[in-house]
Structures are given as structure tokens and as C-alpha cells.
Design an enzyme around this catalytic site. Structure first.
Site, PDB file in Angstrom:
ATOM      1  CE1 TYR A 141      38.287  21.207  -5.482  1.00  0.00           C
ATOM      2  CE2 TYR A 141      36.572  22.509  -4.438  1.00  0.00           C
ATOM      3  CZ  TYR A 141      37.328  21.362  -4.506  1.00  0.00           C
ATOM      4  OH  TYR A 141      37.104  20.350  -3.602  1.00  0.00           O
ATOM      5  CE  LYS A 169      30.524  23.009   3.108  1.00  0.00           C
ATOM      6  NZ  LYS A 169      30.843  24.130   2.194  1.00  0.00           N
TER       7      LYS A 169
END
Length: 420
Positions: A197, A58
Site C-alpha cells: 500500500y 504473525k
């Protein structure tokens, strides 16, 4: 490729599923780039229309962008890139994704003391959201204390903390069960958010639930940021109601359903039928134990004793519970071992299949239910344990179809209540 996701490891990513549910007609590919050299070559060649970017690239992608929007620039991370005529434009949709997750659960950050675990790129995103929402104090936690950073011992001493956000990979599959922070001293704790998650409930979230705090995994953030990214991909608005719809549909598909209850209460029969109805994989935990041990359950009891069987049972439960999209039928005594229900709840609810004592079968190769008296004693011992382990109760006193329907209804009621 036209659209997709790049990152070092993508084997367990849900991004492809989400994007293809969102816009079924466009192809979305997972494109792993294991090394930095491969990532740089890919960005130089630019063989895509638009991509998402995940760990660890990123920050690496930023110099390749012609322009980076204000939010991504402030955070120092790009997770969405659009290719316009060979020029790359960077955006960050994680900001909106985290904010959506917070607001979807009715949590306010204004005036709160927020503790953020981790110092990576996602930390910066969360901190930016907290600042924009008016948090009173933002504390950063790292394994080592330093300028502007607490260590975990110092963090645990901050009894004024109201919101905790985990941005580290602690507890993430396949290292389920990891947790960096004790919550016992946080008397003012209101909510815990975990950007992990997979599993749906990390150990940190399980601890938060036990304290009565709002506990939310990063799956909603993942879905929301994907919807916002798709808007950039196609330069067109998408109804944000789709976030909740996709989240609910995928959670229902991916969640496990674990079944506990007395021997012969119907866990296996109901479980098999429910798995077929919902498109899930059926797992019989007793069969897994037999496979691991290489001998029958009566032989395990006779040769090694109940304690050895319970150890095998916990090992089998821990492995099965790591995976998703299953209906897991458990042995009647699984609740006797503290922590087994906790293992099962990582990826979905535990349902108690409750059948009247007079309808239960004596014997049937079950070492601990060889007589009616043994069943009665067992039920008296286990009923409180089933009640404590269960997220929902399914009465099995009528037909099989009634029990299957009841189990499905209870499952969806539990999922709905988690977002209430």
C-alpha cells in the site's frame, strides 16, 4: 501500552492514523520490536490490552495464545491479539480485509484462475479467501519452482490467468519501481490486487492499468482489517461503512497531486495555494533540481545541455514521487522524458494545468520559451504529451480562485472514480 501494533519495522505504518480516526479517544501506539528475542519477551510480559501484529511475527505469536480462532488457525497466522485477564486470544482480520478489497471493486473470484505471487503468511490468507469464494484454480509463484510452486517464467506462460495477487514486498517503498511479473501474456486478465500500500500504485499496478484491468493497492485491505481488529479490541460492532469513509479521507490526505503544463501556465501559483488549502506540502521540482545541481536552470542548460537537465529532472521526480501528502509543481518539459509521468502517478494523479497560449509569458528565465514563436512550437510539440500524461485537466483561463477550486474538484473526482 493499551493498544498498538508490533512488528520489526514500523516507520511507515499507517495503522496508528487509521485507528485514531476510527476511535479518536483510544490510544494506539507503534511498538517496533527489531529482534525476535524482543518480540518473545514482549509476548511473555503481555503489557497490553490488545495489539495488531505485522511482519515478521504473525506466526511467532501463535504459541503464546491461549486460543486461536478457526480462521487464523487455518491460515497459520495471527494479526490481532486480545489480552483477557492475562490470557491471549489470537485472530486474523487480514482474511476479511482482503475479501473486502475484492468485493469493493466488484471482482468475483468464483470459477477464476488466480495467480498468487509469494509464499509467505499473506499468501495463505489470500489463498484461503480464494478457496472460500470458489476460485477454480489457485497458482502459487515463487522465485524457485518446487512442489506446488511455479517460478516466474512458468507463471508468465499461464495465459489462462484471470486474477493476479501480489503478496511479496516487490515495489514497496523505498524500493519503488520493482516488479516481478510481466503481464503481457495474460490475455484473460481481469484484475490485479497488490497487498503493498506504499506506494499506492506499484509498478505491477501501473502495468495492470495499462492493460485495462482492475488495479487495486492494499490500502483498502489495511483499513478494513483495522476496523475488524478494532471490533475485537473493544468487543463491539463497528459500522462497516466506516471502512469506505476512512479509506477515502486518508487517501485524499496522503495522495500527491502532480501538476504539469506549459511554462507560466500557473502550476506553481495554483500548486502553492492548493497545498495550503488541502494541508499538503508544496514541492517545486525546478527548485529541487537547482538545489541538487548547485546552479540555476539556465546555467545547467548553458554548461551541460538539455539532456543533462532532463536526467536531473527525472532523478528529482523519482525521489519526490516516493513521498506522500504533496502538491508537486513540475517543469514544463517533464513530459518529454518517457516514464516521468509514470513516476509521478505512483502516489497520486497528474493534473494538466491548461492555460491559453496568448496568456503565457515569454522569457522569464526559461531557456526554451524565449520568444512567442518558441512558445508556439513548444505547445504544438507538448500538447499530446500533456494529454497522455494527465489524469485530469484544469482550465486556467479565469481567476486564480477559480483555478484552485477547479483543481480541487478534479482531484476529488479522480479519487472517487478509482473506487467506482
Amino acid at each position: 501500552m493499551e493498544y498498538g501494533l508490533i512488528g520489526a519495522k514500523l516507520g511507515h505504518s499507517y495503522s496508528k492514523i487509521i485507528h485514531e480516526l476510527l476511535l479518536p479517544q483510544y490510544p494506539y501506539e507503534l511498538h517496533p520490536l527489531p529482534t525476535e528475542a524482543e518480540a518473545r519477551q514482549f509476548l511473555e510480559q503481555r503489557p497490553f490490552q490488545a495489539i495488531n501484529v505485522t511482519i515478521p511475527y504473525k506466526q511467532l505469536v501463535i504459541p503464546y495464545c491461549e486460543a486461536v480462532d478457526e480462521r487464523a488457525s487455518a491460515i497459520g497466522a495471527v494479526n490481532t491479539i486480545v489480552n483477557r485477564d492475562g490470557k491471549l486470544y489470537g485472530h486474523n482480520t487480514d482474511f476479511g480485509g482482503f475479501l473486502y478489497m475484492v468485493k469493493a471493486h466488484g471482482v468475483s473470484l468464483r470459477g477464476k484462475t488466480v495467480l498468487i505471487l509469494g509464499t509467505g503468511g499473506t499468501h495463505n490468507t489470500v489463498a484461503a479467501v480464494c478457496r472460500s469464494e470458489g476460485a477454480a484454480e489457485i497458482l502459487t509463484v515463487s522465485r524457485r519452482a518446487g512442489e506446488g510452486r511455479l517460478d516466474y517464467a512458468q507463471a508468465a506462460a499461464r495465459t489462462d490467468v484471470q486474477i493476479v495477487v501480489n503478496t511479496t514486498p516487490a515495489g514497496m517503498y523505498p524500493d519503488n519501481g520493482g516488479c516481478l511479473l510481466e503481464l503481457g501474456g495474460f490475455d484473460r486478465l481481469e484484475a490485479v490486487f497488490d497487498v503493498v500500500y506504499n506506494p499506492f500504485r506499484t509498478e505491477l499496478l501501473l502495468r495492470a492499468e495499462e492493460r485495462g484491468a482492475v488495479a487495486v493497492c492494499g490500502f483498502e485491505m489495511l483499513v478494513a482489517q483495522a476496523v475488524y481488529a478494532a471490533e475485537y479490541f473493544h468487543d463491539a460492532p463497528i459500522d462497516h461503512a466506516r471502512i469506505g469513509e476512512i479509506h477515502k479521507a486518508l487517501k485524499a490526505k496522503l495522495c500527491n497531486i502532480s501538476m504539469v503544463g506549459m511554462p507560466s501556465s500557473g502550476k506553481t501559483t495554483i500548486g502553492k495555494a492548493l497545498a495550503e488549502k488541502l494541508g499538503k506540502t508544496f514541492v517545486d521540482l525546478d527548485e529541487e533540481i537547482v538545489r541538487r545541481a548547485g546552479k540555476s536552470i539556465p546555467d545547467i542548460f548553458a554548461q551541460e545541455g538539455e539532456a543533462a537537465f532532463r536526467r536531473l529532472e527525472t532523478e528529482a521526480a523519482a525521489e519526490a514521487a516516493k513521498h506522500t501528502g504533496q502538491v508537486i509543481s513540475c517543469g514544463g518539459g517533464i513530459v518529454k522524458t518517457p516514464g516521468n509521468a509514470r513516476l509521478l502517478r505512483q502516489n497520486g494523479p497528474v493534473l494538466w494545468i491548461c492555460r491559453p497560449l496568448e496568456a503565457l509569458t515569454v522569457g522569464g528565465g526559461r531557456p526554451l520559451s524565449s520568444s512567442r514563436e518558441a512558445l508556439e512550437k513548444m505547445e504544438a510539440e507538448r500538447l499530446p504529451l500533456y494529454r497522455a500524461a494527465a489524469d485530469g485537466i484544469v482550465e486556467n483561463s479565469g481567476s486564480l480562485n477559480q483555478a484552485i477550486t477547479a483543481a480541487e474538484e478534479v482531484f476529488y473526482e479522480i479519487l472517487d472514480s478509482e473506487r467506482a
